[in-house]
Design a protein around this motif. Structure first.
Motif, PDB file in Angstrom:
ATOM      1  N   THR A  70       0.846  -1.194   0.000  1.00  0.00           N
ATOM      2  CA  THR A  70       0.000   0.000   0.000  1.00  0.00           C
ATOM      3  C   THR A  70       0.879   1.241   0.000  1.00  0.00           C
ATOM      4  N   THR A  72       1.043   5.443   0.105  1.00  0.00           N
ATOM      5  CA  THR A  72       0.309   6.651   0.509  1.00  0.00           C
ATOM      6  C   THR A  72      -0.097   7.463  -0.718  1.00  0.00           C
ATOM      7  N   ASP A  73      -1.313   7.963  -0.710  1.00  0.00           N
ATOM      8  CA  ASP A  73      -1.869   8.800  -1.778  1.00  0.00           C
ATOM      9  C   ASP A  73      -2.192   8.011  -3.048  1.00  0.00           C
ATOM     10  N   GLN A  74      -2.095   6.698  -2.994  1.00  0.00           N
ATOM     11  CA  GLN A  74      -2.523   5.867  -4.116  1.00  0.00           C
ATOM     12  C   GLN A  74      -3.696   5.003  -3.700  1.00  0.00           C
ATOM     13  N   VAL A  75      -4.730   5.004  -4.546  1.00  0.00           N
ATOM     14  CA  VAL A  75      -5.938   4.249  -4.229  1.00  0.00           C
ATOM     15  C   VAL A  75      -5.661   2.754  -4.287  1.00  0.00           C
TER      16      VAL A  75
END
Length: 264
Positions: A70, A72-75
């Protein structure tokens, strides 16, 4: 015309047809992954016997795993499909060493010890004398190529992948279809196995670090002849592993139909 051929043999430039085409590609990859998981027992059976050979018979044996991270700032999480080798399997958990250097992921690295369950793998492949077994998703990928691309692909691997419309599960499957039922080494080594256990009866009840007896391990590997020998010599069919499973429960978990009746 086979499944891959019927879906990928022709492709129009029409946008609507393209949508259907790529949708079917995704479906095939999902189905290939499912088939790899359902037939993982053949991978482990072959590897189980490879570990008992004095002279190695495999070029390699690897499992493909989808790794996720995961950001950050990526869906959507980053996903990379990479291979592990030096495999071990206790009937439930697969362990192996990561072969690849990730391209983008930073949460795993080449050489890491990886632990996964069977339903987390993406594919598996064994090479014996240059011929491949398994490689379900690879055959889907090869089905998208033209003949020249497939030839270049296979030459780059240095392997014989055979017909992209066919996945072989076991060595000499076509020549000896009975190999799908039982590994030939299980039959060929049965006399020595019987002699060894008669001389070393304590081996029948010994357990490993996972609480697995020899009956558990032979069941996990699908070795009918050895299971018959162990039962004949008094192996406890009700003995449970550390995860509280009998040999029968491992046979059911891995869908070894030819062992269920023996162990019931």
């Amino acid at each position: 015309m086979g499944l891959f051929s019927s879906l990928f043999g022709k492709k129009n430039n029409n946008k609507k047809d393209d949508t259907v085409f790529f949708s079917k590609q995704d479906e095939l990859m999902e189905e290939a992954t499912k088939n790899a998981q359902e037939n993982f027992r053949y991978f482990w059976r072959e590897l189980y016997w490879e570990y008992r050979r004095i002279v190695p018979g495999h070029d390699f044996a690897m499992i493909k795993i989808p790794f996720r991270q995961t950001i950050t700032d990526q869906v959507e999480p980053l996903v990379e499909h990479m291979w592990i080798n030096n495999i071990n399997f206790d009937g439930e958990v697969i362990t192996g060493e990561l072969v690849n250097d990730p391209n983008q992921l930073t949460n795993v690295a080449k050489g890491d010890l990886i632990t996964k369950s069977v339903n987390e793998i993406g594919d598996w492949m064994i090479s014996i004398q240059g011929k491949t077994y398994g490689g379900f998703t690879i055959q889907v990928i090869r089905s998208r190529m033209n003949e020249k691309e497939r030839r270049n692909h296979d030459e780059a691997w240095g392997l014989d992948f055979g017909d992209y419309d066919e996945v072989l599960l076991v060595h000499q499957q076509k020549e000896n279809p009975e190999n799908l039922v039982e590994h030939p080494m299980s039959i060929n080594m049965s006399e020595k196995m019987h002699e060894f256990l008669k001389e070393n009866p304590n081996e029948i009840s010994e357990t490993d670090e996972n609480g697995l007896t020899l009956l558990h391990r032979e069941t996990i590997a699908g070795n009918k002849t050895n299971v018959e020998i162990l039962i004949k010599l008094g192996a406890d069919k009700l003995k449970k592993s550390k995860t509280h499973k009998t040999a029968l429960e491992y046979a059911e978990l891995l869908n070894w139909e030819h062992l269920k009746e023996l162990l019931n």
